[in-house]
Each structure stands twice: as structure tokens, then as C-alpha cells.
Design a protein around this motif. Sequence first.
Motif, short mmCIF file in Angstrom:
data_model
loop_
_atom_site.label_atom_id
_atom_site.label_comp_id
_atom_site.label_asym_id
_atom_site.label_seq_id
_atom_site.Cartn_x
_atom_site.Cartn_y
_atom_site.Cartn_z
N HIS A 85 72.82 -47.22 82.58
CA HIS A 85 72.54 -46.17 81.61
C HIS A 85 71.13 -46.29 81.05
CE1 HIS A 85 76.73 -45.06 81.79
NE2 HIS A 85 77.06 -46.31 81.55
N GLN A 86 70.34 -47.21 81.60
CA GLN A 86 68.98 -47.43 81.10
C GLN A 86 67.97 -46.85 82.08
OE1 GLN A 86 68.48 -51.55 79.99
NE2 GLN A 86 70.48 -51.62 78.98
N GLY A 87 66.97 -46.21 81.51
CA GLY A 87 65.96 -45.53 82.32
C GLY A 87 65.24 -46.44 83.30
N TRP A 88 64.89 -47.65 82.85
CA TRP A 88 64.16 -48.55 83.74
C TRP A 88 64.98 -48.88 84.97
CZ3 TRP A 88 65.90 -53.37 85.16
CH2 TRP A 88 66.94 -53.91 84.40
N MET A 89 66.31 -48.96 84.82
CA MET A 89 67.16 -49.28 85.97
C MET A 89 67.19 -48.11 86.95
SD MET A 89 68.92 -51.36 87.74
CE MET A 89 69.25 -52.76 86.71
N HIS A 90 67.16 -46.88 86.44
CA HIS A 90 67.12 -45.72 87.34
C HIS A 90 65.87 -45.76 88.19
CE1 HIS A 90 69.73 -43.47 84.16
NE2 HIS A 90 70.44 -44.31 84.88
N VAL A 91 64.73 -46.09 87.56
CA VAL A 91 63.47 -46.16 88.30
C VAL A 91 63.52 -47.33 89.29
CG1 VAL A 91 60.97 -46.41 88.10
CG2 VAL A 91 62.23 -45.09 86.39
N LYS A 92 64.07 -48.45 88.84
CA LYS A 92 64.17 -49.61 89.74
C LYS A 92 65.02 -49.26 90.95
CE LYS A 92 65.92 -54.22 90.40
NZ LYS A 92 66.85 -55.26 89.99
N LEU A 93 66.15 -48.60 90.74
CA LEU A 93 67.01 -48.23 91.85
C LEU A 93 66.31 -47.26 92.80
CD1 LEU A 93 70.48 -47.99 90.08
CD2 LEU A 93 69.67 -49.78 91.65
N ALA A 94 65.45 -46.39 92.26
CA ALA A 94 64.67 -45.51 93.13
C ALA A 94 63.75 -46.33 94.03
CB ALA A 94 63.86 -44.52 92.30
N PHE A 95 63.12 -47.35 93.46
CA PHE A 95 62.28 -48.24 94.26
C PHE A 95 63.11 -49.04 95.26
CE2 PHE A 95 58.96 -47.66 90.97
CZ PHE A 95 57.90 -47.34 91.81
N VAL A 96 64.31 -49.43 94.89
CA VAL A 96 65.20 -50.15 95.81
C VAL A 96 65.55 -49.25 96.99
CG1 VAL A 96 67.49 -51.19 96.09
CG2 VAL A 96 66.08 -51.77 94.09
N PHE A 97 65.85 -47.98 96.72
CA PHE A 97 66.13 -47.06 97.83
C PHE A 97 64.88 -46.88 98.71
CE2 PHE A 97 69.70 -45.64 95.08
CZ PHE A 97 70.73 -45.97 95.96
N LEU A 98 63.71 -46.85 98.09
CA LEU A 98 62.47 -46.79 98.86
C LEU A 98 62.31 -48.05 99.71
CD1 LEU A 98 59.85 -45.20 99.42
CD2 LEU A 98 58.83 -46.39 97.46
N LEU A 99 62.66 -49.20 99.15
CA LEU A 99 62.61 -50.46 99.89
C LEU A 99 63.58 -50.45 101.07
CD1 LEU A 99 61.53 -53.38 100.14
CD2 LEU A 99 63.40 -54.07 98.62
N ILE A 100 64.76 -49.93 100.86
CA ILE A 100 65.74 -49.83 101.95
C ILE A 100 65.22 -48.90 103.04
CG2 ILE A 100 68.06 -49.02 102.54
CD1 ILE A 100 68.92 -50.13 99.74
N PHE A 101 64.63 -47.78 102.65
CA PHE A 101 64.02 -46.87 103.63
C PHE A 101 62.92 -47.60 104.41
CE2 PHE A 101 60.50 -44.06 104.74
CZ PHE A 101 61.14 -43.21 105.62
N TYR A 102 62.07 -48.33 103.69
CA TYR A 102 60.99 -49.11 104.32
C TYR A 102 61.57 -50.11 105.31
CZ TYR A 102 56.95 -52.24 104.72
OH TYR A 102 55.92 -53.01 105.19
N HIS A 103 62.63 -50.78 104.90
CA HIS A 103 63.29 -51.76 105.77
C HIS A 103 63.82 -51.08 107.04
CE1 HIS A 103 65.73 -55.49 106.41
NE2 HIS A 103 66.43 -54.63 107.13
N LEU A 104 64.51 -49.97 106.87
CA LEU A 104 65.09 -49.27 108.02
C LEU A 104 64.01 -48.72 108.96
CD1 LEU A 104 68.06 -47.45 106.26
CD2 LEU A 104 68.17 -49.48 107.73
N LYS A 105 62.93 -48.22 108.40
CA LYS A 105 61.81 -47.74 109.22
C LYS A 105 61.17 -48.91 109.96
CE LYS A 105 59.37 -44.31 110.62
NZ LYS A 105 59.95 -43.39 111.58
N THR A 106 61.04 -50.04 109.29
CA THR A 106 60.51 -51.24 109.94
C THR A 106 61.45 -51.67 111.07
OG1 THR A 106 59.43 -51.92 107.88
CG2 THR A 106 59.77 -53.63 109.54
N HIS A 107 62.74 -51.50 110.87
CA HIS A 107 63.71 -51.82 111.92
C HIS A 107 63.48 -50.93 113.15
CE1 HIS A 107 67.42 -53.46 113.55
NE2 HIS A 107 67.76 -52.22 113.90
N GLN A 108 63.16 -49.67 112.93
CA GLN A 108 62.83 -48.78 114.05
C GLN A 108 61.63 -49.31 114.84
OE1 GLN A 108 62.04 -44.87 112.44
NE2 GLN A 108 63.97 -44.08 113.24
#
Length: 182
Positions: A85-108
Motif C-alpha cells: 500500500h506504499q508508493g515506493w513499493m509500487h515503483v520498486k515493483l515496476a522496476f522489478v518487472f523491468l528487471l524480469i523483462f531485462y532478464h527474459l530478453k537476455t535469455h533470448q
Amino acid sequence: MDYYNYIKALHLIFVITWFAGLFYIPRLFVYQIEAFHKPSPEKEILGKQLKLMAKRLWNIITWPSAILATVFAIWLLILIPSWLHQGWMHVKLAFVFLLIFYHLKTHQFYKQLQRDEVKKTSNFMRLWNEGATFILFSVVFLVILKNSFNWIFGVVGIVVLGVLLMLGFKLYKNIRNRNPDA
């Protein structure tokens, strides 16, 4: 909650090893791409060794670390659901999803290079390597500063970091052009 700090420590350990893998694998990609353009038998010898190194790094360190860091992060969110419920966590989770995307693209990229499909340049991979750095800086500052996070300062800081990384990249490229063994 006695075990909260143990879960947090394990989460941090696996985040660190995950990033270690994400920092190193694009460097191996750079070397694989450059080896691919060398004459035989150097091409085959280097290519085989670099593919083996990438395979071990990716499958033994990076993927397991990504999975375990995520498992421990979810566990932490289950222990302290109010963070969601905290704003900083929402932003952090957005970066985590970006990191997961980066990881998956690196896997490609990893899969392509394992099949000797060279679709990117070594310079592209040098730039790609900086993606994890941006995400790491963003997440660490966000987690440490939490609610006192100054958005304007943070955005300016990330832009300055990007400019410095690009200048470093261009400087190193110029040095390599003058001295290929640098």
C-alpha cells in the motif's frame, strides 16, 4: 516474525548473485560475438569455451538466483503486506518487472548465441550490459530512501548516471579503436 531478517538476508543474497549473473553474461556475449568473427580454429575454440561459460553462469547461477530472489521477495510481502500500500513499493515493483523483462530478453540473446545465431553487435551488448546497472541503482536508492525519495532528484540522478555510462562507453570505444588489445 523472528525469521524476517533471515528471509530478508536470503532475498538480498540472491538479488546480489542474480545481478552478478546479469552483469557478467552480456560481457560473455560480447566475447562470443567477437569470437564468432575470428578465423578458424580460433573461432571454434573460443566459441565452444565461451558457450560453456555462458551456459554454466546462466543455468547454475543466474536463473536459480532470479527464482530464489523472487520467492524470498514474495515471502517478505506475505510477512509485511502493508508494503503493497506504499508508493515506493509500487515503483520498486515496476522496476522489478523491468528487471524480469531485462532478464527474459537476455535469455533470448543467450539462446541465440548458444545456437551460433549472431544477431547483435558486440557494441550493442556492451550497451545492453548497462541496463542492469540502471535498474540496480534505481531499486537500491528507492528502497533505502523509501518515502523520503525525491522524485525530481531521483530522475535527474538516473539521467546523469546514464550520461556518465554513455560517456564511459564512448571513451572506452575510442581507446579500443586506437588499441584493440585494451
